[in-house]
Design a protein around this motif. Structure first.
Motif, mmCIF file in Angstrom:
data_model
loop_
_atom_site.group_PDB
_atom_site.id
_atom_site.type_symbol
_atom_site.label_atom_id
_atom_site.label_comp_id
_atom_site.label_asym_id
_atom_site.label_seq_id
_atom_site.Cartn_x
_atom_site.Cartn_y
_atom_site.Cartn_z
ATOM 1 N N GLY A 249 36.995 83.791 21.124
ATOM 2 C CA GLY A 249 36.348 82.425 20.921
ATOM 3 C C GLY A 249 35.388 81.987 21.619
ATOM 4 N N ALA A 250 34.532 81.160 21.034
ATOM 5 C CA ALA A 250 33.511 80.418 21.954
ATOM 6 C C ALA A 250 32.936 81.226 22.862
ATOM 7 N N SER A 251 32.367 82.329 22.376
ATOM 8 C CA SER A 251 31.395 83.342 23.211
ATOM 9 C C SER A 251 32.083 83.810 24.415
ATOM 10 N N GLY A 252 33.603 83.728 24.466
ATOM 11 C CA GLY A 252 34.181 84.240 25.679
ATOM 12 C C GLY A 252 34.533 82.905 26.452
ATOM 13 N N VAL A 253 34.292 81.756 26.080
ATOM 14 C CA VAL A 253 34.690 80.739 27.119
ATOM 15 C C VAL A 253 36.106 80.418 26.961
ATOM 16 N N ILE A 254 36.810 80.393 25.887
ATOM 17 C CA ILE A 254 38.295 80.070 25.704
ATOM 18 C C ILE A 254 39.129 81.069 26.687
ATOM 19 N N GLY A 255 38.900 82.479 26.660
ATOM 20 C CA GLY A 255 39.734 83.387 27.536
ATOM 21 C C GLY A 255 39.321 83.300 29.087
ATOM 22 N N THR A 256 38.115 82.936 29.469
ATOM 23 C CA THR A 256 37.588 82.820 30.750
ATOM 24 C C THR A 256 38.419 81.562 31.027
ATOM 25 N N GLU A 257 38.289 80.373 30.503
ATOM 26 C CA GLU A 257 38.853 79.122 31.055
ATOM 27 C C GLU A 257 40.448 79.173 30.956
ATOM 28 N N TYR A 258 40.992 79.954 30.301
ATOM 29 C CA TYR A 258 42.539 80.196 30.327
ATOM 30 C C TYR A 258 42.587 80.795 31.646
ATOM 31 N N VAL A 259 41.957 81.624 32.256
ATOM 32 C CA VAL A 259 42.094 82.468 33.290
ATOM 33 C C VAL A 259 41.968 81.671 34.597
ATOM 34 N N VAL A 260 40.708 80.700 34.312
ATOM 35 C CA VAL A 260 40.314 80.030 35.571
ATOM 36 C C VAL A 260 41.522 78.958 35.885
ATOM 37 N N ASN A 261 42.303 78.536 34.831
ATOM 38 C CA ASN A 261 43.359 77.475 35.053
ATOM 39 C C ASN A 261 44.576 78.014 35.395
ATOM 40 N N ALA A 262 44.838 79.524 35.170
ATOM 41 C CA ALA A 262 46.001 80.090 35.585
ATOM 42 C C ALA A 262 46.486 80.015 37.053
ATOM 43 N N THR A 263 47.786 79.669 37.305
ATOM 44 C CA THR A 263 48.114 79.344 38.716
ATOM 45 C C THR A 263 49.148 80.103 39.181
ATOM 46 N N ASP A 264 49.516 81.277 38.419
ATOM 47 C CA ASP A 264 50.943 82.134 38.601
ATOM 48 C C ASP A 264 50.499 83.347 39.472
ATOM 49 N N GLY A 265 49.239 83.434 39.769
ATOM 50 C CA GLY A 265 49.047 84.608 40.896
ATOM 51 C C GLY A 265 48.845 86.029 39.879
ATOM 52 N N HIS A 266 49.178 85.889 38.926
ATOM 53 C CA HIS A 266 49.429 87.428 38.178
ATOM 54 C C HIS A 266 48.676 87.394 36.800
ATOM 55 N N THR A 267 47.610 86.458 36.610
ATOM 56 C CA THR A 267 46.754 86.591 35.667
ATOM 57 C C THR A 267 45.379 87.087 35.997
ATOM 58 N N LEU A 268 44.857 88.103 35.444
ATOM 59 C CA LEU A 268 43.590 88.665 35.550
ATOM 60 C C LEU A 268 42.664 88.434 34.323
ATOM 61 N N LEU A 269 41.300 88.467 34.650
ATOM 62 C CA LEU A 269 40.262 88.398 33.579
ATOM 63 C C LEU A 269 39.586 89.865 33.547
#
Length: 340
Positions: A84-104
């Motif tokens: 979605g949104a030309s990649g913005v949705i997935g990228t923003e999700y990872v930027v906001n991840a704080t669990d130390g186990h989420t990669l993009l």
């Protein structure tokens, strides 16, 4: 007098011996501290987010990597599609991840919104840490069978677009996606007359061209393999300085139309949020490098995805990104490209 001198000598010797002992103990401890085992990682399931729908080259690559990484990390590695949104949705999700186990597993579409999207809530060039460039994809301009039959060549496709009163329709996945941006940059020299139609996924994009809702597109050969084999989509030109070995009959843009401009390179690489510890970044990079060094695994990936796996590192990937961002920034300014 003699006893006094002996006592002084003994005290000096004990002080020297004590100092030597302390220094020796410190020297013994320092290497142990420097080589202390890093904090165990991963300690829970790992998520690889791809900002595209299932079925795309990026999705397939993520699943191939995940399967191999599970064996190395002894934890489940889950691929999450967040398009979605030309990649913005997935990228923003990872930027906001704080669990130390989420990669993009991202592409240019993860970085370019910095220049193409108004009021972006994050800065991908500072909020993401580049870990490892995994692959450089092949990229072609392709048309449906009917359009390719009329045009015959890439030069003919350009001429066909100019002869039609409405021009041709281009199938993309959004104004700021790498496919649309690549065509916009190429067209600065090609001069095609076209309008872009946006679709939700690469699969939908391919289907639209086959239905003739749109007449041509930019895509990876691996994402069109079945359609190309069936003759429903036909590559017209390779977006490359040299012909692709597995598409020897497809001319480069330079050969086809004398194109001499910038050739965008589609790639995929692994990123993590900036909060990720350097030790984890190094661990991921080291394991991805080990996978790249496996000739059998590399051959599997390259044959299935029509690309070339890359020997990389966090530093090398960061440097390449900085250089590419500089090129794109200049091109956007030259094209007077306004964020939306």
């Amino acid at each position: 007098m003699t006893d006094s001198r002996e006592r002084d000598h003994r005290r000096r010797w004990l002080r020297k011996a004590g100092a030597a002992c302390v220094a020796g103990c410190a020297a013994m401890l320092l290497p142990r501290l420097a080589t202390a085992a890093p904090e165990p990682w991963p300690t829970r399931p790992v998520r690889i987010v791809v900002a595209v729908a299932a079925g795309s080259s990026g999705d397939l690559l993520a699943r191939i990597l995940a399967q191999r990484l599970e064996g190395m990390w002894k934890q489940p590695v889950i691929v999450e599609n967040r398009p979605g949104a030309s990649g913005v949705i997935g990228t923003e999700y990872v930027v906001n991840a704080t669990d130390g186990h989420t990669l993009l597993l991202g592409t240019q579409s993860s970085i370019l919104p910095k220049f193409t999207t108004k009021n972006l809530k994050f800065d991908p060039t500072t909020d993401l840490v580049p870990v490892y460039k995994v692959i450089n994809y092949q990229l072609v301009v392709a048309a449906n069978d009917g359009t390719a039959g009329k045009a015959k060549t890439m030069r003919g496709l350009v001429d066909l677009s100019r002869r039609d009163a409405e021009g041709l329709f281009f199938a993309g996945t959004g104004r700021t996606s790498i496919f649309n941006l690549t065509m916009a940059l190429l067209n600065k020299s090609l001069g095609m007359k076209y309008s872009a139609l946006d679709f939700s996924s690469v699969t939908a994009m391919n289907m639209a061209v086959m239905r003739d809702d749109a007449q041509f597109l930019v895509n990876t050969p691996s994402s069109m393999k079945a359609q190309m084999e069936a003759g429903k989509l036909r590559p017209m030109a390779a977006i490359s300085a040299e012909r692709y070995a597995d598409l020897p009959n497809v001319p480069t843009l330079s050969e086809a139309v004398g194109y001499k401009g910038y050739l965008p390179l589609l790639w995929a690489g692994m990123f993590v949020p900036k909060s990720t510890s350097p030790a984890v970044v190094d661990r991921i990079a080291r394991d991805l490098r080990a996978m790249t060094a496996d000739a059998q695994f590399r051959s599997l990936v390259e044959s299935r995805l029509s690309g070339s796996m890359v020997v990389s590192s966090p530093g090398a990937f960061a440097q390449q990104l900085n250089e590419e961002v500089s090129v794109w920034k200049g091109l956007f300014a030259e094209l007077n490209y306004k964020p939306e």
